[in-house]
Write an enzyme that holds these catalytic residues in place. Sequence first.
Site, PDB file in Angstrom:
ATOM      1  N   TYR A 142       0.826  -1.209   0.000  1.00 32.62           N
ATOM      2  CA  TYR A 142       0.000   0.000   0.000  1.00 32.62           C
ATOM      3  C   TYR A 142       0.860   1.259   0.000  1.00 32.62           C
ATOM      4  O   TYR A 142       0.469   2.281  -0.534  1.00 32.62           O
ATOM      5  CB  TYR A 142      -0.907   0.031   1.242  1.00 32.62           C
ATOM      6  CG  TYR A 142      -2.217  -0.687   1.076  1.00 32.62           C
ATOM      7  CD1 TYR A 142      -2.258  -2.062   0.881  1.00 32.62           C
ATOM      8  CD2 TYR A 142      -3.419   0.010   1.111  1.00 32.62           C
ATOM      9  CE1 TYR A 142      -3.462  -2.716   0.747  1.00 32.62           C
ATOM     10  CE2 TYR A 142      -4.625  -0.639   0.976  1.00 32.62           C
ATOM     11  CZ  TYR A 142      -4.648  -2.000   0.797  1.00 32.62           C
ATOM     12  OH  TYR A 142      -5.845  -2.640   0.665  1.00 32.62           O
ATOM     13  N   LYS A 189       3.311 -15.477   3.130  1.00 31.18           N
ATOM     14  CA  LYS A 189       3.546 -16.254   1.906  1.00 31.18           C
ATOM     15  C   LYS A 189       5.054 -16.493   1.843  1.00 31.18           C
ATOM     16  O   LYS A 189       5.739 -16.106   0.896  1.00 31.18           O
ATOM     17  CB  LYS A 189       3.006 -15.467   0.695  1.00 31.18           C
ATOM     18  CG  LYS A 189       3.017 -16.215  -0.625  1.00 31.18           C
ATOM     19  CD  LYS A 189       1.988 -17.317  -0.723  1.00 31.18           C
ATOM     20  CE  LYS A 189       2.173 -18.092  -2.036  1.00 31.18           C
ATOM     21  NZ  LYS A 189       1.323 -19.289  -2.108  1.00 31.18           N
ATOM     22  N   ASP A 221      -2.684 -18.420   1.082  1.00 27.18           N
ATOM     23  CA  ASP A 221      -3.656 -19.129   0.239  1.00 27.18           C
ATOM     24  C   ASP A 221      -4.371 -20.201   1.071  1.00 27.18           C
ATOM     25  O   ASP A 221      -5.588 -20.374   0.989  1.00 27.18           O
ATOM     26  CB  ASP A 221      -3.002 -19.716  -1.026  1.00 27.18           C
ATOM     27  CG  ASP A 221      -1.678 -20.407  -0.756  1.00 27.18           C
ATOM     28  OD1 ASP A 221      -1.157 -20.338   0.377  1.00 27.18           O
ATOM     29  OD2 ASP A 221      -1.145 -21.038  -1.698  1.00 27.18           O
ATOM     30  N   ASP A 245      -6.261  -7.022   4.117  1.00 26.75           N
ATOM     31  CA  ASP A 245      -7.398  -6.402   3.432  1.00 26.75           C
ATOM     32  C   ASP A 245      -8.290  -7.481   2.822  1.00 26.75           C
ATOM     33  O   ASP A 245      -9.511  -7.484   2.997  1.00 26.75           O
ATOM     34  CB  ASP A 245      -6.870  -5.460   2.337  1.00 26.75           C
ATOM     35  CG  ASP A 245      -7.989  -4.835   1.535  1.00 26.75           C
ATOM     36  OD1 ASP A 245      -8.958  -4.361   2.148  1.00 26.75           O
ATOM     37  OD2 ASP A 245      -7.912  -4.846   0.289  1.00 26.75           O
ATOM     38  N   ASP A 249     -12.245  -9.090   4.300  1.00 26.23           N
ATOM     39  CA  ASP A 249     -13.492  -9.108   3.519  1.00 26.23           C
ATOM     40  C   ASP A 249     -14.039 -10.526   3.478  1.00 26.23           C
ATOM     41  O   ASP A 249     -15.235 -10.760   3.631  1.00 26.23           O
ATOM     42  CB  ASP A 249     -13.259  -8.631   2.067  1.00 26.23           C
ATOM     43  CG  ASP A 249     -13.599  -7.163   1.869  1.00 26.23           C
ATOM     44  OD1 ASP A 249     -13.430  -6.394   2.836  1.00 26.23           O
ATOM     45  OD2 ASP A 249     -14.027  -6.790   0.758  1.00 26.23           O
TER      46      ASP A 249
HETATM   47  C1  IPM Z   1     -10.411  -1.338   3.909  1.00 31.40           C
HETATM   48  C2  IPM Z   1     -10.679  -0.748   2.549  1.00 31.40           C
HETATM   49  C3  IPM Z   1      -9.530   0.197   2.197  1.00 31.40           C
HETATM   50  C4  IPM Z   1      -8.242  -0.617   2.143  1.00 31.40           C
HETATM   51  C5  IPM Z   1      -9.723   1.004   0.899  1.00 31.40           C
HETATM   52  C6  IPM Z   1     -11.034   1.759   0.897  1.00 31.40           C
HETATM   53  C7  IPM Z   1      -8.562   1.915   0.621  1.00 31.40           C
HETATM   54  O1  IPM Z   1     -10.839  -1.737   1.603  1.00 31.40           O
HETATM   55  O2  IPM Z   1     -10.327  -0.569   4.889  1.00 31.40           O
HETATM   56  O3  IPM Z   1     -10.313  -2.553   4.015  1.00 31.40           O
HETATM   57  O4  IPM Z   1      -7.918  -1.205   1.118  1.00 31.40           O
HETATM   58  O5  IPM Z   1      -7.542  -0.655   3.165  1.00 31.40           O
HETATM   59 MG    MG Z   2     -10.817  -3.712   2.389  1.00 29.52          MG
END
Ligand code: IPM
Ligand code: MG
Length: 356
Positions: A142, A189, A221, A245, A249
């Site tokens: 990032y 990884k 993975d 990240d 999710d």
């Molecule tokens: C998160 C989001 C952010 C990230 C984006 C919006 C930049 O996906 O907080 O997980 O990738 O960190």
């Molecule tokens: Mg995210």
Amino acid sequence: MKLRIAKLPGDGIGPEVVDQAVKAVDAVCARFGHTVEYSFGYVGACAIDRFGSAYPDETHRICLDSDAVLFGAVGDPKYDNDPTAKVRPEQGLLAMRKSLGLYANLRPVETFAALAHKSPLKQELVEGADFLCIRELTGGMYFGEKGRLDGGDTAYDTNIYHRYEVERILELAFNYAMRRRKHLTVVDKANVLESSRLWRQVAQEMAPKWPEVETDYMFVDNAAMQLIRCPKFFDVLVTENTFGDILTDEASVITGSMGLLASASVGEHTGVYEPIHGSYPQAAGKNIANPLATLLSAAMMFEYAFGLMAEGAAIRRAVTASIDEGIVTEDLAAGGKAYSTSEVGDWVASYIRNSK
Ligand code: IPM
Ligand code: MG
């Protein structure tokens, strides 16, 4: 206690969900005798429109002058399909994390009994799953050097980690493991990436300092598979920025809705409390978005920023009650009545004020 809270609703559904969290914070303060002072700041697309910057200096000052930041979401579709855009709403979030030194992102994954049937996973896999994802937040790809070569036809992002960055996040992870079930999974990884080999090396050096913690190592993975194959395996999971990240999710679907996952970003300066979901532009202004993740982020704010555990618990109890009573938005209303964002917020706030 006097609480100084920076309110940064951002874009899309951000303002609607943050409004509900504010109602809950006000209710908690009324009930427990605290006073609260909010300062509003622009961030994301709304800040670009107004100031040409996704994280204006004024917003940064507001954050620094506050004890905690209550954050909504950033993002606007007008930027998503324009790879040439010079400024992007997401840069606001990244700039805020970096300039506040928020190197640790804590994303607890907890399941609600009344919602186990909403998960795409089998109920018996989900019930009782309870783990904490700790994502490194200010390093890796990032923030590493990035750019284009060959007139734009070659692009790179550098996944770089320094020892001190790895050490401080692992230290936090070992300490959280000690306060929980004493099981830490370091996700990397290391079979391919040099940066991951540094992570694993540092983790192996540090692990003997926490002899009570059972530490294991997992390739990312495989971790992606184990998270949905047996979520109950995990207690504390720690990993680098990009993996974190993606995995969080994925982890959010375990609970049944992404609208349930809260987070705290902490580090050197003021901590930021925010839902893990995005700005959900399709729902903006419709009063349908699920405010629970933001409400639970406000609970984390009381606990982490102020050490006010009973106050955090009061929000959690109200959220659980709203789920049990079916006072939920359309993403959770399985065939039953769907309530609006503000109705859920009002119900939760009144529960906090009035419950015994
Ligand atoms: C998160 C989001 C952010 C990230 C984006 C919006 C930049 O996906 O907080 O997980 O990738 O960190
Ligand atoms: Mg995210």
